[in-house]
Design an enzyme around this catalytic site. Structure first.
Site, PDB file in Angstrom:
ATOM      1  N   LYS A   1      -2.153  -1.625  -3.650  1.00  0.00           N
ATOM      2  CA  LYS A   1      -3.030  -0.451  -3.645  1.00  0.00           C
ATOM      3  C   LYS A   1      -2.161   0.804  -3.724  1.00  0.00           C
ATOM      4  CE  LYS A   1      -6.535   1.911  -0.831  1.00  0.00           C
ATOM      5  NZ  LYS A   1      -7.259   1.937   0.452  1.00  0.00           N
TER       6      LYS A   1
ATOM      7  N   LYS B   1       0.865  -1.188   0.000  1.00  0.00           N
ATOM      8  CA  LYS B   1       0.000   0.000   0.000  1.00  0.00           C
ATOM      9  C   LYS B   1       0.895   1.229   0.000  1.00  0.00           C
ATOM     10  CE  LYS B   1      -3.782   2.252   2.510  1.00  0.00           C
ATOM     11  NZ  LYS B   1      -4.662   2.176   3.704  1.00  0.00           N
TER      12      LYS B   1
END
Length: 324
Positions: free
Chosen positions: A249, A197
């Protein structure tokens, strides 16, 4: 004049032929719809930076989950927006907190038809907006945060969730959550780890969606956008610690990382088509600059083509129809 012997265009001649030889096919079952539920809301609240996305009431959340099930989506990812916050993010652990209540609501209605997932992070519940508890000098305390994540995991499992989604990027979070779930007899609850992320500019609209209190940034714990190998390392660590699915992400700016992770791990790979990616397409389409539906399908196809087995996207419900 003699033409070329090999003509790849032959396989592009008709829609039926193109469909028959398509290398990548995204299906509704691979899509997960993120949903926001707002404590105390009496009607859905539109998210201005994400046209078509709302903060749901508990009742409209259940309705949206029913629609997702009817469309054959793979699952939903739930995010809670509390009426009050504190420094410890205690609303995320409280069994009567909005996210835990929402989990129970959705599981009771569509638990047999959908994989019900929940965000496991403190950022929606802290008054400072960070993903963990803070030290006196304002730094995120990794190990104290892990203890909070363990309690949050137990609370979400007790509420009935199928899979938790630890998204805070704390070192060791998957191992601690797995141990907490197993020790509380929730061995069957899965972990979708937000493994790679990044500290991305494309999260901006999401902060409106969850009414974030964040001042500053999360660069001391989310990954540097310049680093690809680090994303693979994080994913491998999460697999070692017990992650059932690992995620990258954002998706579009990190398709190379999606590919590297897919090649490196033996578990399913997810990618999150994030709020800023969604908002850019919606804004361009609203101005007549691009074909909106074609852009949606192309976006999701590119993410799957890069190696994502599962895609979290705000277009999931609409895309189910477009892809069919």
């Amino acid at each position: 004049m003699t033409g070329p012997l090999v003509r790849p265009r032959r396989l592009r001649t008709t829609p039926a032929l193109r469909r028959m030889v398509a290398e990548t096919c995204v299906e509704a079952r691979q899509l997960v719809l993120p949903l926001f539920v707002r404590e105390g809301a009496t009607e859905p609240v539109p998210v201005s930076s994400m046209p078509g996305v709302v903060q749901h009431t508990r009742s409209t959340l259940v309705k949206a989950a029913h629609e997702a099930a009817e469309l054959g989506l793979g699952g939903v990812m739930l995010f809670g927006i509390p009426e009050s916050k504190d420094a410890e993010g205690s609303g995320g652990i409280d069994p009567a907190g909005i996210l835990n209540l929402a989990i129970t609501d959705v599981v009771a209605e569509v638990g047999d038809a959908l994989t019900v997932m929940s965000d496991l992070c403190l950022d929606e519940f802290t008054d400072h907006g960070h993903c963990g508890v803070l030290t006196p000098d304002g730094r995120v305390d990794n190990d104290r945060t892990l203890a909070a994540y363990a309690e949050m995991a137990r609370a979400q499992a007790a509420a009935g969730v199928d899979m938790v989604g630890p998204s805070g990027m704390m070192d060791g979070q998957v191992a601690v959550i797995r141990a907490a779930l197993d020790s509380s007899e929730h061995q069957d609850v899965g972990i979708l780890a937000y493994s790679a992320k990044y500290a991305s500019a494309f999260f901006g609209p999401f902060r409106e969606a969850v009414a974030s209190s964040l001042v500053g940034d999360r660069r001391t714990y989310q990954q540097d956008p310049a680093n690809g190998l680090e994303g693979v390392r994080e994913a491998l660590l999460d697999v070692e610690q017990g992650a059932d699915v690992v995620m990258v992400k954002p998706a579009l700016g990190y398709l190379d990382v999606v590919r590297r992770v897919r090649d490196a791990v033996p578990v399913p790979v997810a990618a999150y088509n994030v709020s800023g990616e969604y908002a850019m397409v919606e804004a361009a389409a609203a101005n007549g600059w691009i074909d909106r539906e074609a852009a949606i399908v192309e976006t999701l196809t590119s993410i799957h083509r890069a190696g994502a087995d599962v895609i979290l996207t705000y277009w999931a419900a609409e895309a189910a129809g477009l892809l069919a």
